[in-house]
Design a protein around this motif. Sequence first.
Motif, PDB file in Angstrom:
ATOM      1  N   ALA A  70       0.838  -1.210   0.000  1.00 12.77           N
ATOM      2  CA  ALA A  70       0.000   0.000   0.000  1.00 12.77           C
ATOM      3  C   ALA A  70       0.872   1.259   0.000  1.00 12.77           C
ATOM      4  N   ASP A  71       1.938   1.257   0.821  1.00 11.41           N
ATOM      5  CA  ASP A  71       2.849   2.407   0.846  1.00 11.41           C
ATOM      6  C   ASP A  71       3.619   2.518  -0.464  1.00 11.41           C
ATOM      7  N   TYR A  72       4.059   1.382  -0.968  1.00 10.62           N
ATOM      8  CA  TYR A  72       4.767   1.361  -2.260  1.00 10.62           C
ATOM      9  C   TYR A  72       3.897   1.984  -3.353  1.00 10.62           C
ATOM     10  N   ASP A  73       2.650   1.508  -3.463  1.00  7.81           N
ATOM     11  CA  ASP A  73       1.729   2.029  -4.484  1.00  7.81           C
ATOM     12  C   ASP A  73       1.505   3.530  -4.306  1.00  7.81           C
ATOM     13  N   SER A  74       1.369   3.953  -3.037  1.00  8.29           N
ATOM     14  CA  SER A  74       1.096   5.354  -2.733  1.00  8.29           C
ATOM     15  C   SER A  74       2.276   6.249  -3.106  1.00  8.29           C
ATOM     16  N   VAL A  75       3.501   5.779  -2.810  1.00 14.65           N
ATOM     17  CA  VAL A  75       4.699   6.558  -3.139  1.00 14.65           C
ATOM     18  C   VAL A  75       4.903   6.616  -4.651  1.00 14.65           C
ATOM     19  N   VAL A  76       4.716   5.482  -5.329  1.00 15.18           N
ATOM     20  CA  VAL A  76       4.860   5.458  -6.790  1.00 15.18           C
ATOM     21  C   VAL A  76       3.878   6.433  -7.436  1.00 15.18           C
ATOM     22  N   ALA A  77       2.639   6.409  -6.960  1.00 15.10           N
ATOM     23  CA  ALA A  77       1.581   7.230  -7.576  1.00 15.10           C
ATOM     24  C   ALA A  77       1.685   8.706  -7.202  1.00 15.10           C
ATOM     25  N   LYS A 128       6.341  -3.165 -12.761  1.00 15.16           N
ATOM     26  CA  LYS A 128       7.528  -2.308 -12.858  1.00 15.16           C
ATOM     27  C   LYS A 128       7.378  -1.209 -13.917  1.00 15.16           C
ATOM     28  N   VAL A 129       6.484  -1.419 -14.864  1.00 16.10           N
ATOM     29  CA  VAL A 129       6.217  -0.362 -15.854  1.00 16.10           C
ATOM     30  C   VAL A 129       5.562   0.830 -15.159  1.00 16.10           C
ATOM     31  N   VAL A 130       4.584   0.538 -14.300  1.00 17.19           N
ATOM     32  CA  VAL A 130       3.914   1.600 -13.528  1.00 17.19           C
ATOM     33  C   VAL A 130       4.912   2.274 -12.593  1.00 17.19           C
ATOM     34  N   GLU A 131       5.770   1.459 -11.944  1.00 13.18           N
ATOM     35  CA  GLU A 131       6.790   2.012 -11.040  1.00 13.18           C
ATOM     36  C   GLU A 131       7.727   2.957 -11.797  1.00 13.18           C
ATOM     37  N   GLY A 134       5.854   6.209 -12.781  1.00 11.63           N
ATOM     38  CA  GLY A 134       5.532   7.032 -11.615  1.00 11.63           C
ATOM     39  C   GLY A 134       6.753   7.681 -10.986  1.00 11.63           C
ATOM     40  N   CYS A 135       7.838   6.896 -10.855  1.00  8.84           N
ATOM     41  CA  CYS A 135       9.022   7.387 -10.134  1.00  8.84           C
ATOM     42  C   CYS A 135       9.987   8.165 -11.012  1.00  8.84           C
ATOM     43  N   TYR A 136      10.137   7.707 -12.267  1.00  2.78           N
ATOM     44  CA  TYR A 136      11.175   8.280 -13.127  1.00  2.78           C
ATOM     45  C   TYR A 136      10.608   9.051 -14.319  1.00  2.78           C
ATOM     46  N   GLY A 137       9.279   9.016 -14.476  1.00  2.00           N
ATOM     47  CA  GLY A 137       8.644   9.785 -15.537  1.00  2.00           C
ATOM     48  C   GLY A 137       8.837   9.197 -16.922  1.00  2.00           C
ATOM     49  N   THR A 138       9.383   7.986 -17.002  1.00  2.00           N
ATOM     50  CA  THR A 138       9.636   7.353 -18.296  1.00  2.00           C
ATOM     51  C   THR A 138       9.670   5.837 -18.113  1.00  2.00           C
ATOM     52  N   THR A 139       9.410   5.119 -19.201  1.00  2.00           N
ATOM     53  CA  THR A 139       9.552   3.656 -19.184  1.00  2.00           C
ATOM     54  C   THR A 139      10.712   3.222 -20.073  1.00  2.00           C
ATOM     55  N   SER A 140      11.510   4.179 -20.516  1.00  2.00           N
ATOM     56  CA  SER A 140      12.632   3.868 -21.410  1.00  2.00           C
ATOM     57  C   SER A 140      13.769   3.175 -20.667  1.00  2.00           C
ATOM     58  N   VAL A 146      15.354   2.882 -14.598  1.00  2.00           N
ATOM     59  CA  VAL A 146      14.369   2.009 -15.256  1.00  2.00           C
ATOM     60  C   VAL A 146      15.054   0.693 -15.631  1.00  2.00           C
ATOM     61  N   ARG A 147      16.268   0.811 -16.171  1.00  2.00           N
ATOM     62  CA  ARG A 147      17.039  -0.388 -16.521  1.00  2.00           C
ATOM     63  C   ARG A 147      17.335  -1.214 -15.264  1.00  2.00           C
ATOM     64  N   MET A 148      17.636  -0.521 -14.151  1.00  2.00           N
ATOM     65  CA  MET A 148      17.933  -1.204 -12.891  1.00  2.00           C
ATOM     66  C   MET A 148      16.728  -1.994 -12.382  1.00  2.00           C
ATOM     67  N   ILE A 149      15.538  -1.363 -12.347  1.00  2.00           N
ATOM     68  CA  ILE A 149      14.392  -2.099 -11.797  1.00  2.00           C
ATOM     69  C   ILE A 149      13.948  -3.211 -12.746  1.00  2.00           C
ATOM     70  N   ALA A 150      14.206  -3.035 -14.045  1.00  5.56           N
ATOM     71  CA  ALA A 150      13.787  -4.041 -15.030  1.00  5.56           C
ATOM     72  C   ALA A 150      14.743  -5.227 -15.092  1.00  5.56           C
ATOM     73  N   THR A 151      16.042  -4.965 -14.936  1.00  5.10           N
ATOM     74  CA  THR A 151      17.028  -6.025 -15.174  1.00  5.10           C
ATOM     75  C   THR A 151      17.779  -6.488 -13.933  1.00  5.10           C
TER      76      THR A 151
END
Length: 389
Positions: A70-77, A128-131, A134-140, A146-151
Amino acid sequence: MTASSSSSQRSGVIAPYGGTLVDLMVSATEHAALKASATTSIECSDRNACDVELLVVGGFSPERGFMHQADYDSVVAGHRTTSGYLFGLPIVMDTDREDVAVGDKVLLTYKGQDLAVLTVSDKWEPDKVVEAKGCYGTTSLEHPAVRMIATERRRYYLGGLIQGLQLPERVFPCKTPAEVRAGLPDGEDVVAFQCRNPIHRAHYELFTRALHAQNVSENAVVLVHPTCGPTQQDDIPGSVRFQTYERLAAEVDNARIRWAYLPYAMHMAGPREALQHMIIRRNYGCTHFIIGRDMAGCKSSLSGDDFYGPYDAQNFAKECAPELTMETVPSLNLVFTDEEGYVTAEHAEARGLHVKKLSGTQFRKMLRSGEEIPEWFAFRSVVEVLRAS
């Protein structure tokens, strides 16, 4: 106005965010029983170890463990926990382990050390796409975080309270927030300077001049607080940077500067990271935060375009500062001139002064070739360390 309104009404050092400095370290007499209560263990990544340390010592106050969903979702959003506290980026423990379940006590290890025990209260598979958006303003994937959370980050996130056993042993000896606070002057402003590279003359001019900003108290000090966790791949290694800071502190011997190191892993998250850094620095006793153009920014490796606008981080930090009872100090755009030394770029342009420039690429080339580095650009002690490395 010559003194900050905050210092004139405050005695002692500014209170941590949330009012109390969190300390999750258990006493030595409890170690054996706590370790025995763990049913499994997980080895921390370098990033995990930084998060564990900052949780245990209160750098992430008022958080007392890894965030539940719940906190994770709230911070991301919306950069806030469900309790309403500002938070720039979620703090999570990641794993690929299918067998770890809610209710488990997990011993968190790191390079042969037992750091903490996590009591798992939540386990989920994040989007992780939503994360990323929300956090970095991009999914690139060109964005390093983004590369770190994805890989790099694993499939599941774990939330829950942690109890500390010991802090990671590091090349950088990281003072705790309590230790830094003990060395700060009562009732005076403390200006935080964040960096992740060696400090050159322009940086030094920047953070010492910040002490004379209109919203800073007369006897303020500056906390030079470099990050020492994982950062961008092409940054100078931490062990080398540590030596540059130690040598420079001895060389300048300035009573209005405090030096400490921060066990934090950079995300290059622009505005969100600026907020995260401000919260952490308040917990270390800082009232003011120097924020430059494109703070914690990064570029597309394909197009060379910046992921954030030059003032996005400054504007967002300024917006959040009143709620944190902190103030921002804009980073001056300083240039070196033949006639007057370091002045603002605007002053140099208005007076038609001759500006000297040396790019980072030129500097590195001169280092490698053994050329003389001009003293207006870099401190001799820093150059010696970089050459020796």
